[in-house]
Design a protein around this motif. Sequence first.
Motif: not given
Length: 264
Positions: A122-138, A140-143, A163-165
């Motif tokens: 919490a103090v050593l790292m910065g916070a991400g700001e963006e939601l990320v999904t990836v489309r696989l063939p079968d 949609v992955v949400g990370v 996202a479905e997975t």
Amino acid sequence: MRASLLQVAVNEDESVDSRRRRVAALVRDQAGTDLVVLPELWTTGAFAYEGFGTEAEPLEGPTYEAMAKAASEAGVWLHAGSVPERDPDGTLYNTSLVFSPSGELAASYRKIHRFGFDKGEAVLMGAGEELVTVRLPDTVVGVATCYDLRFPELFRGLVDAGAETFVVPAGWPERRRAHWTLLARARAVENQAFVLACGTAGTHAGVPQAGHSVVVDPWGEVLAEAGPGEEVLTVDFDPATVAGTRDRFPALKDRVLGLDRPRR
Ligand SMILES: NC(=O)CCC(=O)C(=O)O
């Protein structure tokens, strides 16, 4: 669709280089699987705070190189867990990397909720700001990453993005194992989505890890669960179950939006 979760043991008696080589070989062994998943910060250990700085890498650093190669050699989609990333401006991030079967970077995700309150990540790292999904063939992955699992609004955002997975690499400690399984099932049930949650085994920085990686279906049933030690957890699942569940029990359509903000 077949997924293999590599529940890597992260112990201090193994060097980062040697673990990286060992994990690359494990990934290569998964040829024939569609999706391989690694845990959070498996090079250093999620609680080995001193290693964040000493082992931090640029995005395209040694772990990126080794995992891109392993993904292409195995011909698998690879969620390579996360690495301590050093941005060119010097800020550290807990960054997940997803590679396609040809070894191209398909997505990266900087962990949004950092763990530790007033210390550690919490103090050593910065916070991400963006939601990320990836489309696989079968599917949609949400990370999401580890502590993110406690924040349902992040997962709702991923559902809104298609996202479905959910794929959740983690370094979850044994002392809160009950929360890990409960939260993985809760995120699956409330979002009617698969959850593939991959933790670490072993002990680092004096923190025994929970292991017990788990795959949960959109009805909240546990399809597969690992034990406490290093293990490859392989599961077959049908991503079409998500649409079927959402059609038959359309609770997501009953959402009332905006309740996460005070109303006047
Ligand atoms: N690495 C983490 O995010 C740990 C999270 C954790 O221990 C918890 O949420 O409990």
